[in-house]
Design a protein around this motif. Structure first.
Motif, PDB file in Angstrom:
ATOM      1  N   LEU A  88      23.957  90.894  25.856  1.00  0.00           N
ATOM      2  CA  LEU A  88      23.914  89.688  25.035  1.00  0.00           C
ATOM      3  C   LEU A  88      25.317  89.184  24.733  1.00  0.00           C
ATOM      4  O   LEU A  88      25.587  87.976  24.791  1.00  0.00           O
ATOM      5  CB  LEU A  88      23.162  89.984  23.727  1.00  0.00           C
ATOM      6  N   VAL A  89      26.218  90.119  24.458  1.00  0.00           N
ATOM      7  CA  VAL A  89      27.596  89.742  24.130  1.00  0.00           C
ATOM      8  C   VAL A  89      28.327  89.233  25.366  1.00  0.00           C
ATOM      9  O   VAL A  89      28.948  88.161  25.346  1.00  0.00           O
ATOM     10  CB  VAL A  89      28.347  90.942  23.522  1.00  0.00           C
ATOM     11  N   TYR A  90      28.272  89.988  26.475  1.00  0.00           N
ATOM     12  CA  TYR A  90      29.086  89.575  27.618  1.00  0.00           C
ATOM     13  C   TYR A  90      28.547  88.311  28.293  1.00  0.00           C
ATOM     14  O   TYR A  90      29.312  87.543  28.886  1.00  0.00           O
ATOM     15  CB  TYR A  90      29.271  90.708  28.622  1.00  0.00           C
ATOM     16  N   ARG A  91      27.238  88.061  28.181  1.00  0.00           N
ATOM     17  CA  ARG A  91      26.711  86.817  28.745  1.00  0.00           C
ATOM     18  C   ARG A  91      27.206  85.605  27.960  1.00  0.00           C
ATOM     19  O   ARG A  91      27.505  84.556  28.544  1.00  0.00           O
ATOM     20  CB  ARG A  91      25.179  86.860  28.764  1.00  0.00           C
ATOM     21  N   LYS A  92      27.276  85.754  26.653  1.00  0.00           N
ATOM     22  CA  LYS A  92      27.811  84.669  25.825  1.00  0.00           C
ATOM     23  C   LYS A  92      29.283  84.442  26.155  1.00  0.00           C
ATOM     24  O   LYS A  92      29.735  83.294  26.303  1.00  0.00           O
ATOM     25  CB  LYS A  92      27.654  85.014  24.340  1.00  0.00           C
ATOM     26  N   VAL A  93      30.024  85.527  26.296  1.00  0.00           N
ATOM     27  CA  VAL A  93      31.445  85.426  26.646  1.00  0.00           C
ATOM     28  C   VAL A  93      31.603  84.771  28.015  1.00  0.00           C
ATOM     29  O   VAL A  93      32.484  83.931  28.224  1.00  0.00           O
ATOM     30  CB  VAL A  93      32.101  86.823  26.632  1.00  0.00           C
ATOM     31  N   TRP A  94      30.747  85.150  28.954  1.00  0.00           N
ATOM     32  CA  TRP A  94      30.847  84.579  30.295  1.00  0.00           C
ATOM     33  C   TRP A  94      30.619  83.071  30.284  1.00  0.00           C
ATOM     34  O   TRP A  94      31.331  82.322  30.965  1.00  0.00           O
ATOM     35  CB  TRP A  94      29.844  85.236  31.234  1.00  0.00           C
ATOM     36  N   ARG A  95      29.636  82.618  29.527  1.00  0.00           N
ATOM     37  CA  ARG A  95      29.386  81.173  29.443  1.00  0.00           C
ATOM     38  C   ARG A  95      30.603  80.448  28.894  1.00  0.00           C
ATOM     39  O   ARG A  95      30.981  79.370  29.379  1.00  0.00           O
ATOM     40  CB  ARG A  95      28.160  80.899  28.566  1.00  0.00           C
ATOM     41  N   GLN A  96      31.242  81.032  27.900  1.00  0.00           N
ATOM     42  CA  GLN A  96      32.426  80.413  27.317  1.00  0.00           C
ATOM     43  C   GLN A  96      33.589  80.407  28.311  1.00  0.00           C
ATOM     44  O   GLN A  96      34.303  79.402  28.444  1.00  0.00           O
ATOM     45  CB  GLN A  96      32.825  81.160  26.045  1.00  0.00           C
ATOM     46  N   ALA A  97      33.781  81.529  28.993  1.00  0.00           N
ATOM     47  CA  ALA A  97      34.879  81.632  29.958  1.00  0.00           C
ATOM     48  C   ALA A  97      34.677  80.661  31.112  1.00  0.00           C
ATOM     49  O   ALA A  97      35.620  80.009  31.574  1.00  0.00           O
ATOM     50  CB  ALA A  97      34.972  83.063  30.479  1.00  0.00           C
ATOM     51  N   ARG A  98      33.460  80.578  31.586  1.00  0.00           N
ATOM     52  CA  ARG A  98      33.151  79.686  32.703  1.00  0.00           C
ATOM     53  C   ARG A  98      33.428  78.237  32.335  1.00  0.00           C
ATOM     54  O   ARG A  98      34.004  77.478  33.122  1.00  0.00           O
ATOM     55  CB  ARG A  98      31.679  79.868  33.093  1.00  0.00           C
ATOM     56  N   THR A  99      33.035  77.846  31.128  1.00  0.00           N
ATOM     57  CA  THR A  99      33.280  76.480  30.678  1.00  0.00           C
ATOM     58  C   THR A  99      34.781  76.207  30.565  1.00  0.00           C
ATOM     59  O   THR A  99      35.247  75.102  30.882  1.00  0.00           O
ATOM     60  CB  THR A  99      32.603  76.237  29.325  1.00  0.00           C
ATOM     61  N   ALA A 100      35.530  77.219  30.150  1.00  0.00           N
ATOM     62  CA  ALA A 100      36.966  77.044  29.965  1.00  0.00           C
ATOM     63  C   ALA A 100      37.727  76.991  31.287  1.00  0.00           C
ATOM     64  O   ALA A 100      38.767  76.319  31.380  1.00  0.00           O
ATOM     65  CB  ALA A 100      37.518  78.183  29.111  1.00  0.00           C
ATOM     66  N   VAL A 101      37.230  77.661  32.311  1.00  0.00           N
ATOM     67  CA  VAL A 101      37.977  77.826  33.562  1.00  0.00           C
ATOM     68  C   VAL A 101      37.590  76.813  34.632  1.00  0.00           C
ATOM     69  O   VAL A 101      38.455  76.300  35.345  1.00  0.00           O
ATOM     70  CB  VAL A 101      37.786  79.263  34.093  1.00  0.00           C
ATOM     71  N   LEU A 102      36.300  76.507  34.750  1.00  0.00           N
ATOM     72  CA  LEU A 102      35.860  75.631  35.828  1.00  0.00           C
ATOM     73  C   LEU A 102      36.212  74.171  35.563  1.00  0.00           C
ATOM     74  O   LEU A 102      36.378  73.744  34.419  1.00  0.00           O
ATOM     75  CB  LEU A 102      34.350  75.754  36.026  1.00  0.00           C
ATOM     76  N   GLU A 103      36.302  73.417  36.660  1.00  0.00           N
ATOM     77  CA  GLU A 103      36.493  71.971  36.542  1.00  0.00           C
ATOM     78  C   GLU A 103      35.217  71.352  35.977  1.00  0.00           C
ATOM     79  O   GLU A 103      34.127  71.919  36.091  1.00  0.00           O
ATOM     80  CB  GLU A 103      36.808  71.378  37.914  1.00  0.00           C
ATOM     81  N   ALA A 104      35.364  70.178  35.395  1.00  0.00           N
ATOM     82  CA  ALA A 104      34.222  69.529  34.747  1.00  0.00           C
ATOM     83  C   ALA A 104      33.049  69.348  35.706  1.00  0.00           C
ATOM     84  O   ALA A 104      31.889  69.560  35.338  1.00  0.00           O
ATOM     85  CB  ALA A 104      34.656  68.179  34.175  1.00  0.00           C
ATOM     86  N   HIS A 105      33.336  68.972  36.958  1.00  0.00           N
ATOM     87  CA  HIS A 105      32.257  68.715  37.903  1.00  0.00           C
ATOM     88  C   HIS A 105      31.596  69.999  38.406  1.00  0.00           C
ATOM     89  O   HIS A 105      30.550  69.944  39.046  1.00  0.00           O
ATOM     90  CB  HIS A 105      32.778  67.910  39.102  1.00  0.00           C
ATOM     91  N   GLU A 106      32.206  71.172  38.099  1.00  0.00           N
ATOM     92  CA  GLU A 106      31.645  72.440  38.558  1.00  0.00           C
ATOM     93  C   GLU A 106      30.755  73.111  37.518  1.00  0.00           C
ATOM     94  O   GLU A 106      29.968  74.005  37.852  1.00  0.00           O
ATOM     95  CB  GLU A 106      32.776  73.411  38.926  1.00  0.00           C
ATOM     96  N   ILE A 107      30.868  72.694  36.280  1.00  0.00           N
ATOM     97  CA  ILE A 107      30.182  73.394  35.198  1.00  0.00           C
ATOM     98  C   ILE A 107      28.666  73.338  35.353  1.00  0.00           C
ATOM     99  O   ILE A 107      27.964  74.324  35.081  1.00  0.00           O
ATOM    100  CB  ILE A 107      30.613  72.822  33.831  1.00  0.00           C
ATOM    101  N   ASN A 108      28.133  72.218  35.810  1.00  0.00           N
ATOM    102  CA  ASN A 108      26.687  72.102  35.988  1.00  0.00           C
ATOM    103  C   ASN A 108      26.227  72.515  37.379  1.00  0.00           C
ATOM    104  O   ASN A 108      25.058  72.365  37.725  1.00  0.00           O
ATOM    105  CB  ASN A 108      26.238  70.663  35.715  1.00  0.00           C
ATOM    106  N   SER A 109      27.132  73.051  38.171  1.00  0.00           N
ATOM    107  CA  SER A 109      26.792  73.509  39.522  1.00  0.00           C
ATOM    108  C   SER A 109      26.417  74.988  39.483  1.00  0.00           C
ATOM    109  O   SER A 109      26.616  75.669  38.474  1.00  0.00           O
ATOM    110  CB  SER A 109      27.987  73.311  40.458  1.00  0.00           C
TER     111      SER A 109
END
Length: 233
Positions: free
Chosen positions: A129-150
């Motif tokens: 539960l913790v690392y999945r939440k962290v992963w979502r945050q990290a992914r949003t911070a690192v990926l380009e805007a057009h990649e987030i919904n991919s």
């Protein structure tokens, strides 16, 4: 990293993987343990559940800065294999960067052999539960805007996929190399080759052993028939 055979473009890049690790390290709470946990997936191709199960006793650190992770089969304890020789345990190489992070985490929290390596700063276990939440945050911070919904990097296992792809691409891609990567990953070689087919290059014409193929695949009696044909008017 979230890969099927024809979707190599969905792999996270090396830059994105290391950006995730750097992002985790900068978090004010649990930064070091989050970075070490994600690094064990990104640099040793562990499954998230395998990383969570790692204890200090499962890490063999060498004097040269490298090491080996002893990863038991799902649902088994590596100590059982050590005691009586039973059980399925695979030995996964740990690179210099990962070993440094694990050493730092073991030292920082003064862990003992039976302690889980990855736990939160307040002593609570690091959970899915913790690392999945962290992963979502990290992914949003690192990926380009057009990649987030991919589909790119949709789950934390994307780090594992990227590591496996890199291992396959950077080796000689012989059958022995593919088998070794499969053993480290805990999957069958055919399944690995099928899923990551886009990472395996086809041999160039110069690399194909034509002489060997000709010697191995002669048609029975073909030489005699050709000689007879040449003599006929």
């Amino acid at each position: 990293m979230t890969v099927v055979a024809d979707e190599g473009t969905l792999l996270l890049t090396d830059r994105q993987c290391f950006a995730v690790l750097n992002w985790a390290a900068e978090q004010p709470q649990n930064g070091p343990v989050l970075r070490a946990f994600l690094a064990s997936i990104a640099l040793a191709a562990l499954r998230p559940t395998e990383a969570l199960a790692l204890r200090v006793r499962d890490v063999e650190l060498d004097d040269d800065g490298t090491g080996v992770l002893l990863v038991p089969a799902q649902g088994q304890d590596v100590s059982v294999e050590r005691a009586d020789g039973t059980g399925a345990v695979r030995r996964v190489p740990a690179c210099l960067e990962l070993v440094a992070l694990l050493r730092a985490e073991i030292s920082r929290r003064r862990l003992r052999d039976d302690d889980a390596i990855f736990a939160l700063d307040d002593g609570r276990p690091l959970t899915a539960l913790v690392y999945r939440k962290v992963w979502r945050q990290a992914r949003t911070a690192v990926l380009e805007a057009h990649e987030i919904n991919s589909p790119r990097g949709r789950t934390v296992s994307a780090l594992r996929d990227a590591c496996l792809a890199a291992w396959l691409k950077n080796g000689d891609q012989s059958a022995a190399h593919i088998l070794r990567v499969a053993e480290c990953a805990g999957v069958s070689a055919p399944r690995l080759a099928e899923r990551f087919a886009h990472c395996l290059r086809r041999p160039t014409r110069a690399e194909i052993p034509w002489d060997g193929l000709e010697a191995a695949l002669p048609l029975p009696g073909l030489g005699d028939e050709l000689a007879t044909a040449e003599l006929c008017p």
